[in-house]
Write an enzyme that holds these catalytic residues in place. Structure first.
Site, PDB file in Angstrom:
ATOM      1  N   ASP A   1       0.833  -1.116   0.083  1.00 44.10           N
ATOM      2  CA  ASP A   1       0.162   0.144  -0.023  1.00 44.10           C
ATOM      3  C   ASP A   1       0.741   1.217  -0.132  1.00 44.10           C
ATOM      4  OD1 ASP A   1      -2.175   2.082   0.389  1.00 44.10           O
ATOM      5  OD2 ASP A   1      -2.376   1.997   2.492  1.00 44.10           O
ATOM      6  N   SER A   2      -0.069   2.647  -0.391  1.00 43.20           N
ATOM      7  CA  SER A   2       0.748   3.770  -0.453  1.00 43.20           C
ATOM      8  C   SER A   2       1.677   3.742   0.934  1.00 43.20           C
ATOM      9  CB  SER A   2       0.261   4.954  -0.179  1.00 43.20           C
ATOM     10  OG  SER A   2      -0.631   4.373   0.196  1.00 43.20           O
TER      11      SER A   2
ATOM     12  N   TYR B   1      -0.545   7.959  -3.282  1.00 48.56           N
ATOM     13  CA  TYR B   1      -0.785   7.745  -3.831  1.00 48.56           C
ATOM     14  C   TYR B   1      -1.952   8.581  -5.399  1.00 48.56           C
ATOM     15  CZ  TYR B   1       2.583   4.016  -3.457  1.00 48.56           C
ATOM     16  OH  TYR B   1       3.749   3.133  -3.871  1.00 48.56           O
ATOM     17  N   GLY B   2      -2.985   9.097  -3.667  1.00 50.17           N
ATOM     18  CA  GLY B   2      -4.344   8.682  -4.826  1.00 50.17           C
ATOM     19  C   GLY B   2      -4.389  10.528  -4.909  1.00 50.17           C
TER      20      GLY B   2
ATOM     21  N   CYS C   1      -3.600  -1.325  -1.594  1.00 48.57           N
ATOM     22  CA  CYS C   1      -4.189  -0.193  -2.037  1.00 48.57           C
ATOM     23  C   CYS C   1      -5.299   0.306  -3.133  1.00 48.57           C
ATOM     24  CB  CYS C   1      -3.219   1.251  -2.726  1.00 48.57           C
ATOM     25  SG  CYS C   1      -2.677   2.251  -3.074  1.00 48.57           S
ATOM     26  N   ASN C   2      -6.224   1.389  -2.204  1.00 49.16           N
ATOM     27  CA  ASN C   2      -7.364   1.256  -4.269  1.00 49.16           C
ATOM     28  C   ASN C   2      -6.993   1.871  -4.957  1.00 49.16           C
ATOM     29  OD1 ASN C   2     -10.685   0.911  -2.719  1.00 49.16           O
ATOM     30  ND2 ASN C   2      -8.657   0.949  -1.435  1.00 49.16           N
TER      31      ASN C   2
ATOM     32  N   GLU D   1      -5.481  10.227   9.340  1.00 55.26           N
ATOM     33  CA  GLU D   1      -3.886   9.215   9.939  1.00 55.26           C
ATOM     34  C   GLU D   1      -3.513  10.672  11.207  1.00 55.26           C
ATOM     35  OE1 GLU D   1      -1.585  10.009   6.706  1.00 55.26           O
ATOM     36  OE2 GLU D   1      -1.933   7.873   6.402  1.00 55.26           O
TER      37      GLU D   1
ATOM     38  N   CYS E   1     -11.339   3.234  -0.276  1.00 54.88           N
ATOM     39  CA  CYS E   1     -10.155   3.867  -0.061  1.00 54.88           C
ATOM     40  C   CYS E   1      -9.342   3.240   1.206  1.00 54.88           C
ATOM     41  CB  CYS E   1      -9.581   5.271  -0.287  1.00 54.88           C
ATOM     42  SG  CYS E   1      -8.309   6.110   0.927  1.00 54.88           S
ATOM     43  N   THR E   2      -8.242   2.542   1.378  1.00 56.95           N
ATOM     44  CA  THR E   2      -8.178   1.756   2.586  1.00 56.95           C
ATOM     45  C   THR E   2      -7.713   2.215   4.014  1.00 56.95           C
ATOM     46  OG1 THR E   2      -5.908   3.247   2.350  1.00 56.95           O
ATOM     47  CG2 THR E   2      -5.914   0.582   1.932  1.00 56.95           C
ATOM     48  N   HIS E   3      -8.214   4.087   4.313  1.00 55.06           N
ATOM     49  CA  HIS E   3      -8.250   5.278   5.096  1.00 55.06           C
ATOM     50  C   HIS E   3      -9.713   5.312   5.927  1.00 55.06           C
ATOM     51  CE1 HIS E   3      -4.225   5.669   3.973  1.00 55.06           C
ATOM     52  NE2 HIS E   3      -4.149   6.611   5.264  1.00 55.06           N
TER      53      HIS E   3
HETATM   54  N1  DGL Z   1      -4.547   3.738  -0.114  1.00 57.91           N
HETATM   55  C1  DGL Z   1      -4.939   4.713  -0.202  1.00 57.91           C
HETATM   56  C2  DGL Z   1      -6.029   4.468  -1.648  1.00 57.91           C
HETATM   57  O1  DGL Z   1      -6.711   3.420  -0.680  1.00 57.91           O
HETATM   58  C3  DGL Z   1      -4.951   6.378   0.091  1.00 57.91           C
HETATM   59  C4  DGL Z   1      -3.683   6.832   0.823  1.00 57.91           C
HETATM   60  C5  DGL Z   1      -3.072   7.039  -0.889  1.00 57.91           C
HETATM   61  O2  DGL Z   1      -3.781   8.391  -0.988  1.00 57.91           O
HETATM   62  O3  DGL Z   1      -1.946   6.885  -1.015  1.00 57.91           O
HETATM   63  O4  DGL Z   1      -6.549   4.607  -2.071  1.00 57.91           O
END
Ligand code: DGL
Length: 280
Positions: free
Chosen positions: A24-25, A56-57, A87-88, A166, A198-200
């Site tokens: 994941d990012s 990454y998003g 990561c999505n 976060e 999204c993971t968060h």
């Molecule tokens: N892991 C990213 C996602 O699921 C969220 C955090 C990011 O933007 O990197 O899209």
């Protein structure tokens, strides 16, 4: 790069005892690891959080693809038997390429969430909230269209949810205020199912649920992804024969403030083995 990648990794031997790679990012992908550990406790998991390049998003497709290839290369060198793109944003733009190139099964988190949402919805009206990269890639839109021509979907980027999660501001006035601002337009569409793409976002579930109301079911990819991986490993005879709980090894490309607190809230257990690594 793709060909070099292929040649380098093709010869590696994988067996049921090999680990599963997850990347994941950042630390958000630990929400997926949490479910993998629950469902597949005997599987050793190697998790790579590319914290040096978070988020990454908000990045371009090309940059997310490059980072995803580097993360996959790092994990492949450790002889993983399967790769989960937790990561999505990375799943949205890099899954197809990685699945084509790599000699191990590669799972994304979009497909399991979409299938779960379509199994859940009664009125065929589904909302999707995610990062800019995920929404703009139309990965969820395409996956929904391909599986259900009659389903209507409504997409909405919610970029501020990532820093809120976060910071640990998971409920209360600020989280609910941000949720109200982002989600009011989607609530008006009378959806009955909302994909947390999204993971968060699963961390903000209670604020999101409060704003959406009790009639809207929230779907995230962690549990369906873990189930999908279990079925796949079973089919391929790759389930770990280990009789005990297996270790989780976490690699990160940088440390961030409040690292342990954030990681543990995503994972739901103490972060034990964490190693700082260089992934160019
Ligand atoms: N892991 C990213 C996602 O699921 C969220 C955090 C990011 O933007 O990197 O899209």
């Amino acid at each position: 790069m793709a060909t070099r990648f292929h040649k380098k990794t093709k010869a590696l031997q994988r067996s049921a005892g090999s680990p599963i790679g997850v990347f994941d990012s950042g630390l958000g992908g630990l929400t997926v690891v949490r479910e993998l550990r629950r469902l597949l406790p005997s599987e050793e998991i190697l998790y790579l959080g590319d914290l040096a390049h978070l988020p990454y998003g908000t990045k371009s497709t090309g940059e997310i693809r490059r980072r995803s290839a580097e993360c996959a290369r790092f994990l492949m060198k450790k002889k993983i038997k399967a790769l989960v793109i937790a990561c999505n944003s990375a799943s949205s733009v890099a899954h197809k390429d990685l699945a084509r190139i790599l000699p191990v099964p590669v799972l994304d988190v979009i497909t399991p969430a979409v299938e779960e949402a379509l199994a859940t919805t009664r009125n065929q009206r589904v909302g999707v909230i995610a990062t800019y990269a995920t929404i703009e890639s139309r990965s969820y839109a395409k996956a929904l269209e391909a599986r259900s021509p009659e389903a209507q979907y409504f997409l909405k980027p919610c970029p501020l949810f990532v820093p809120l999660a976060e910071e640990g501001w998971l409920d209360g006035k600020i989280a609910e205020g941000a949720a109200e601002k982002y989600l009011a337009p989607i609530r008006r569409k009378q959806i009955d199912t909302l994909i947390l793409g999204c993971t968060h976002y699963p961390l903000l579930k209670s604020a999101i649920a409060k704003v959406m109301g009790p009639k809207v079911r929230l779907v995230d990819s962690a549990i369906p992804t873990a189930l999908r991986l279990k079925t796949l490993l079973q089919k391929k005879g790759l389930l770990s024969p280990r009789p005990r709980r297996a270790p989780l090894k976490i690699f990160v490309t940088d440390y961030v403030r409040n690292f342990a607190r954030i990681g543990e809230s995503f994972l739901g257990e103490k972060l034990k083995t964490v190693k700082l690594v260089k992934v160019p």
